[in-house]
Each structure stands twice: as C-alpha cells, then as structure tokens.
Scaffold this active site. Structure first.
Site, PDB file in Angstrom:
ATOM      1  N   SER A 180       0.773  -1.213   0.092  1.00 37.35           N
ATOM      2  CA  SER A 180       0.011   0.030  -0.045  1.00 37.35           C
ATOM      3  C   SER A 180       1.040   1.247  -0.026  1.00 37.35           C
ATOM      4  CB  SER A 180      -1.020  -0.059   1.378  1.00 37.35           C
ATOM      5  OG  SER A 180      -0.352  -0.226   2.181  1.00 37.35           O
ATOM      6  N   HIS A 208      -5.240  -3.055  -3.176  1.00 39.83           N
ATOM      7  CA  HIS A 208      -4.862  -2.259  -4.021  1.00 39.83           C
ATOM      8  C   HIS A 208      -4.496  -2.952  -5.423  1.00 39.83           C
ATOM      9  CE1 HIS A 208      -4.277   1.175  -1.134  1.00 39.83           C
ATOM     10  NE2 HIS A 208      -3.820   0.011  -0.547  1.00 39.83           N
ATOM     11  N   LYS A 239     -11.816   0.824  -2.781  1.00 40.91           N
ATOM     12  CA  LYS A 239     -10.643   1.534  -3.391  1.00 40.91           C
ATOM     13  C   LYS A 239     -11.116   1.475  -4.990  1.00 40.91           C
ATOM     14  CE  LYS A 239      -7.557   0.406   0.021  1.00 40.91           C
ATOM     15  NZ  LYS A 239      -7.670   1.552   0.793  1.00 40.91           N
TER      16      LYS A 239
END
Ligand code: PMP
Length: 390
Positions: A180, A208, A239
């Site tokens: 991250s 991610h 996200k």
C-alpha cells in the site's frame, strides 16, 4: 493535583515538534480527479478511487433504487437480521469476479483482516507476515494467539529459512498483493509454492490490486496467470470498486468456517443494502468495462515516464507511485507547495512508513488526463527543488 490530560498534551506536543502531528483535510466535493478543498479547486492525485467509480451515474442510479426499496440501515448483524438479498447478491458477484466458489463481505477491509487472521491461526500456529504488510494485517496478527514471524519484504529465501526453522507447524503466510505504501507487487509464484510445499495457507490482501492489475483488473492472480492458486483472497470494496466494505473469497469450506469463526464478521451490524448495491454495481462496471482498467494502466505508464523525464525517480506497475522525499518536515513542505499550485497529494510519514522515508504517495485514477499528469510532474519537480533549498 495531578492533571489527567498532561500525558496526552505532552504527547501531542512531541508529535508536533517531530512533524508527525496529523489532522484531517475536509473535502467539499465528491471524490473525483478534480476536488474542492478549503474553497480551492485542486487536482487530486491521492485518491484510492482508482477507477473513478464513486461518482459513476450507473452506480448512483442503482444505489438510489435500492435505497428507495430497502431504506437506510440493515437493522442487524449478518447472522441475525442483517443479511438481505442485496448482501447475498454482492457476495455472488464478488465470487464470480474473482472466480471462486464463495465470498463473504465484512464491514471494511480492516475488519476483514482483523477477523480472518485470528480465525485461521490460533495458539500453537504461526503467521508468517511480510514486513511491509498493511496495518490491518499487523493488527489481525496481534489479535490472533498465533506466533508472529516477520519475513523480509518480498524475500522468499528469508521466508523459507523462517518456515524451515519451525518444522511441522501449521499456519498462514500473509502478504499484501500490492503493497500500500510502495506500490510494488508480491512475489506470488514464490509465496504460493512455499505455502503448498510446507502445508501452510496462503493469504493475499487484494486491496490495491483489485481493479488495478491483471488485464481485466481481477488482481494479483490474474497478473501472474495463477487464477485459483491463493487459498484466502481478501480485499476491500473501498478503493477501485468505489464503495465500502471488505471481502474474502475462496472455497465454500473457507467461507463457512469464517462465517462461524470470524468475530468482526459475527459481532457487528452489517453494512446498509445501499452500500452493498454500490459495491455490486461497481464490480459489474469493472467486469463490463475492462477498458477502464486498461486506461488506468496506460496512465500508470504515462505518469512514470513523465516523472522520470523530469528527473524524478518513479517506478510502478500499480496505481500507487511513491515519490520518496525522506525527512518528514520536507515531505510536508512539498505537499504544501504542491497544494498552492493546485495539486493535492498526501504526504505519508512515520508510523505509516519507516522514519526518514516520508514520501508523497501519488495515486492515479483512470480519469486523469495526460495534461494533468504532465502538469503534476512539472509542479512536483519545482516543489521538490524549492523544498530542498528553503
Ligand atoms: N489492506 C490494505 C492493503 C489497505 O491498504 C487497506 C486500506 N488502506 C485495507 C486493507 C483496509 O481496507 P478498508 O479501508 O476497507 O478498511
């Protein structure tokens, strides 16, 4: 008399003098590549909404319909009255997207990690964890009664050495898929091979990676052409998917086990049906529009080249491009100078990253234009050199 606030006040003063005091920025607009902060228009280069799905009209439309039908709250935890057909639909959609037998939604990615790890590994077991894993994995390890063994970042030789030092012990190897704060990708072939050879569970955090890597955004396994190889695939919907919530997917056995054992799943009211609807529609958009993912990947290549051509070291295959500044105060200074020029980029400091490795954490979106990325690269070059000589 003893002042009971002394200790906190002293600690806050210390944080301020070390340039480590944190405060929240209030955004006065939706999360897209152009935002309003403090009354000022800014180009946003720090959002995790990588595919710009938070404001997607089709998502909003679906959420409105579900909100109208189901109302605001879910009214219960998942095992009592808090599972609606909208929750079940999301879990089916995640399982389809990640090509797994089943999926389970937690309230956040953080809650997924602090629920899954203690459920999978207990007293007498071992969790092998990469030294740069996300804080939620670290906290999941701390909550578990298992022994914690940290291995060097993405270093499979070090991991194997440490596994060999604990012969026959059961446990889990856990790693971010995309790290991250550094944006690099786990050595999945190495990790899965070791897990299978030594009879350990493999667990990858796709926070991610989902919607970002792999030709169609299916994440780390797709990136390596290793679909179906990870035992415990967790991630977040907050996200690239553009909504909220954490998830885990895998075999039916794994999901039934977690439904019965993961405390953060069992003892918390479930997210609202409207949030679940946003997540479902977000994933559908990724499946229907792989060109969004491809545009993001094109932006990543373009932005790294734009930065490199201005003498700024930038190397990433993911939406996270760290620009290392070093000293905490200087990183804050660069952030401030960029803001004055209309670019909002978060500076990341200790304890999120190691002391002295403060950085600007650039995060790209599929909707960034080449002009914006060139403008950012010019501004970054100017601000880094200004901060150096001030
Ligand atoms: N894992 C990783 C790798 C993350 O970066 C994050 C979010 N910062 C999380 C888990 C937690 O996800 P959420 O924000 O949904 O709690």
């Amino acid at each position: 008399m003893n002042n009971k606030w002394d200790r906190m006040e002293r600690e806050l003063e210390r944080l301020k003098s070390d340039n480590l005091f944190r405060r929240m920025t209030v955004f006065e607009s939706p999360q897209t590549s152009q935002v309003k902060v403090g009354g000022q228009q800014q180009h946003l280069f720090s959002s995790n909404s990588y595919l710009d799905l938070c404001c997607e009209p089709k998502v909003k439309e679906h959420v409105r319909r579900v909100l109208e039908e189901y109302g605001s709250g879910s009214g219960g935890s998942r095992l009592t009255t808090g599972t609606t057909s909208i929750h079940a639909e999301l879990e089916d959609t995640i399982a389809e997207f990640k090509r797994r037998e089943a999926a389970l939604v937690f309230n956040t990615g953080y809650m997924a990690n602090v629920g899954i790890l203690p459920a999978l590994a207990g007293k007498g077991d071992i969790i092998y964890s990469d030294e740069l894993n996300h804080a939620s994995i670290i906290d999941g390890c701390r909550l578990s009664k298992a022994e914690l063994v940290i291995y060097r970042h993405n270093d499979m030789a070090d991991l194997e050495k440490k596994i060999k030092a604990h012969p026959g012990q059961k446990g889990v190897i856990v790693s971010d898929g995309v790290f991250s704060m550094d944006g690099d990708i786990v050595n999945l072939p190495g990790l899965v091979e070791l897990a299978n050879r030594y009879g350990l569970l493999s667990m990858i955090d796709e926070a991610h990676a989902t919607g970002v890597i792999g030709d169609t955004g299916r994440g780390t396994e797709e990136y390596y052409g290793m679909e179906g190889s990870v035992d415990v695939l967790m991630g977040t919907l907050s996200k690239a998917v553009g909504g909220e919530g954490g998830f885990v997917c895998g075999s039916r056995t794994l999901i039934d086990y977690l439904i019965n054992k993961a405390r953060s799943f069992i003892f918390s009211t479930s997210l609202s049906p409207a949030t679940m609807a946003a997540d479902t529609q977000g994933i559908r958009m990724i499946m229907e529009q792989p060109q969004r993912v491809q545009k993001l990947q094109e932006n990543i290549r373009y932005c790294c080249a734009a930065l490199n051509s201005r003498g700024i070291k930038a190397e990433s295959e993911t939406a996270i491009i760290p620009v290392i500044i070093g000293e905490e105060g200087r990183a804050m200074k660069v952030m401030k100078l960029l803001k004055e020029r209309g670019y909002y980029i978060s500076a990341i400091r200790y304890p999120t990253v190691a002391r002295g490795s403060a950085r600007l954490r650039l995060a790209l979106m599929s909707s960034h234009t080449r002009e914006e990325m060139d403008g950012l690269a010019d501004a970054l070059k100017e601000c880094i050199s200004l901060a150096e000589y001030e």
